[in-house]
Design a protein around this motif. Structure first.
Motif, PDB file in Angstrom:
ATOM      1  N   LYS A  70       0.909  -1.323  -0.040  1.00 31.21           N
ATOM      2  CA  LYS A  70      -0.034  -0.197  -0.123  1.00 31.21           C
ATOM      3  C   LYS A  70       1.096   1.376  -0.067  1.00 31.21           C
ATOM      4  N   ALA A  71       2.036   0.976   0.763  1.00 30.54           N
ATOM      5  CA  ALA A  71       3.007   2.315   0.772  1.00 30.54           C
ATOM      6  C   ALA A  71       3.596   2.648  -0.459  1.00 30.54           C
ATOM      7  N   LEU A  72       3.920   1.593  -1.444  1.00 30.55           N
ATOM      8  CA  LEU A  72       4.399   1.630  -2.516  1.00 30.55           C
ATOM      9  C   LEU A  72       3.429   2.176  -3.567  1.00 30.55           C
ATOM     10  N   VAL A  73       2.351   1.554  -3.662  1.00 33.33           N
ATOM     11  CA  VAL A  73       1.034   2.125  -4.496  1.00 33.33           C
ATOM     12  C   VAL A  73       1.089   3.789  -3.896  1.00 33.33           C
ATOM     13  N   THR A  74       0.900   4.217  -2.903  1.00 35.95           N
ATOM     14  CA  THR A  74       0.917   5.433  -2.609  1.00 35.95           C
ATOM     15  C   THR A  74       2.051   6.462  -3.288  1.00 35.95           C
ATOM     16  N   TYR A  75       3.228   5.754  -2.996  1.00 33.03           N
ATOM     17  CA  TYR A  75       4.579   6.428  -3.372  1.00 33.03           C
ATOM     18  C   TYR A  75       4.532   6.677  -5.151  1.00 33.03           C
ATOM     19  N   ALA A  76       4.065   5.498  -5.588  1.00 35.30           N
ATOM     20  CA  ALA A  76       4.033   5.617  -7.250  1.00 35.30           C
ATOM     21  C   ALA A  76       3.003   6.698  -7.675  1.00 35.30           C
ATOM     22  N   LYS A  77       1.854   6.721  -7.054  1.00 33.13           N
ATOM     23  CA  LYS A  77       0.721   7.622  -7.315  1.00 33.13           C
ATOM     24  C   LYS A  77       1.346   9.157  -7.282  1.00 33.13           C
ATOM     25  N   GLU A  78       2.052   9.285  -6.002  1.00 38.24           N
ATOM     26  CA  GLU A  78       2.581  10.743  -5.705  1.00 38.24           C
ATOM     27  C   GLU A  78       3.617  11.011  -6.581  1.00 38.24           C
ATOM     28  N   HIS A  79       4.401   9.988  -7.186  1.00 37.92           N
ATOM     29  CA  HIS A  79       5.341  10.462  -8.134  1.00 37.92           C
ATOM     30  C   HIS A  79       4.973  10.130  -9.584  1.00 37.92           C
ATOM     31  N   ASN A  80       3.603   9.957  -9.811  1.00 37.25           N
ATOM     32  CA  ASN A  80       3.069   9.713 -11.257  1.00 37.25           C
ATOM     33  C   ASN A  80       3.946   8.623 -12.058  1.00 37.25           C
ATOM     34  N   ILE A  81       4.032   7.466 -11.491  1.00 34.14           N
ATOM     35  CA  ILE A  81       4.826   6.323 -11.915  1.00 34.14           C
ATOM     36  C   ILE A  81       3.475   5.394 -12.227  1.00 34.14           C
ATOM     37  N   ASN A  82       3.471   5.066 -13.387  1.00 36.31           N
ATOM     38  CA  ASN A  82       2.146   4.382 -14.003  1.00 36.31           C
ATOM     39  C   ASN A  82       2.657   3.233 -15.047  1.00 36.31           C
ATOM     40  N   ASN A  83       1.556   2.319 -14.921  1.00 38.56           N
ATOM     41  CA  ASN A  83       1.768   1.223 -16.124  1.00 38.56           C
ATOM     42  C   ASN A  83       1.928   1.981 -17.544  1.00 38.56           C
ATOM     43  N   SER A  84       2.261   1.372 -18.573  1.00 42.32           N
ATOM     44  CA  SER A  84       2.576   1.720 -19.813  1.00 42.32           C
ATOM     45  C   SER A  84       1.300   2.219 -20.406  1.00 42.32           C
ATOM     46  N   ASP A  85       0.311   1.654 -20.026  1.00 39.44           N
ATOM     47  CA  ASP A  85      -1.176   2.227 -20.757  1.00 39.44           C
ATOM     48  C   ASP A  85      -1.661   3.418 -19.979  1.00 39.44           C
ATOM     49  N   GLY A  86      -1.006   3.897 -18.911  1.00 36.57           N
ATOM     50  CA  GLY A  86      -1.098   5.280 -18.253  1.00 36.57           C
ATOM     51  C   GLY A  86      -2.120   4.908 -16.737  1.00 36.57           C
ATOM     52  N   SER A  87      -2.575   3.653 -16.916  1.00 38.69           N
ATOM     53  CA  SER A  87      -3.170   3.390 -15.417  1.00 38.69           C
ATOM     54  C   SER A  87      -2.296   3.349 -14.479  1.00 38.69           C
ATOM     55  N   PRO A  88      -2.662   3.838 -13.174  1.00 40.51           N
ATOM     56  CA  PRO A  88      -1.948   3.892 -12.073  1.00 40.51           C
ATOM     57  C   PRO A  88      -1.346   2.466 -11.403  1.00 40.51           C
ATOM     58  N   LEU A  89      -0.447   2.488 -10.735  1.00 41.94           N
ATOM     59  CA  LEU A  89       0.132   0.827 -10.400  1.00 41.94           C
ATOM     60  C   LEU A  89      -0.923   0.858  -9.143  1.00 41.94           C
ATOM     61  N   ASP A  90      -1.231  -0.473  -9.074  1.00 41.51           N
ATOM     62  CA  ASP A  90      -2.108  -0.957  -8.024  1.00 41.51           C
ATOM     63  C   ASP A  90      -1.355  -2.117  -7.077  1.00 41.51           C
TER      64      ASP A  90
END
Length: 121
Positions: A70-90
């Motif tokens: 959950k902390a990594l998902v939050t970090y990825a969202k805060e830093h705009n790190i997404n899947n190649s299709d643009g969807s956020p990491l879950d």
């Protein structure tokens, strides 16, 4: 390990490249009926059940693991790190990245084909 990758300046590129390593993002998404469901498809290959479904299930049984994911998902969202299709990491994407490191990672790096030597898993 995933936190280190997400903190890299080229994290977006790394995440996108790791989608093509075993287990591939598309394969994991196909095993589960859709990206928002924990429900497993009815026609899962036995090897995919072991290497994807069972492994993710085992990881999710650990409460501290769940908190880290959950902390990594939050970090990825805060830093705009997404899947190649643009969807956020879950959560499933983070677990897939962990499996990718497990199945393809060696001391010298990540390998697409070298993982064939890793048959103990």
């Amino acid at each position: 390990s995933i936190q280190y990758l997400l903190e890299m300046s080229n994290a977006q590129s790394i995440v996108e490249c790791m989608e093509e390593l075993h287990p591939m993002k598309q394969k994991v998404d196909d095993v589960f009926q859709d990206s928002s469901s924990a429900k497993v498809s009815t026609n899962v290959d036995p090897l995919d059940k072991i290497q994807i479904v069972d492994m993710i299930s085992d990881m999710n049984n650990d409460v501290s693991h769940d908190q880290q994911v959950k902390a990594l998902v939050t970090y990825a969202k805060e830093h705009n790190i997404n899947n190649s299709d643009g969807s956020p990491l879950d959560d499933r994407d983070i677990n897939r990245l962990l499996l990718t490191l497990r199945y393809n990672g060696f001391d010298s790096g990540l390998y697409l084909h070298f993982s064939m030597f890793n048959h103990n898993e």
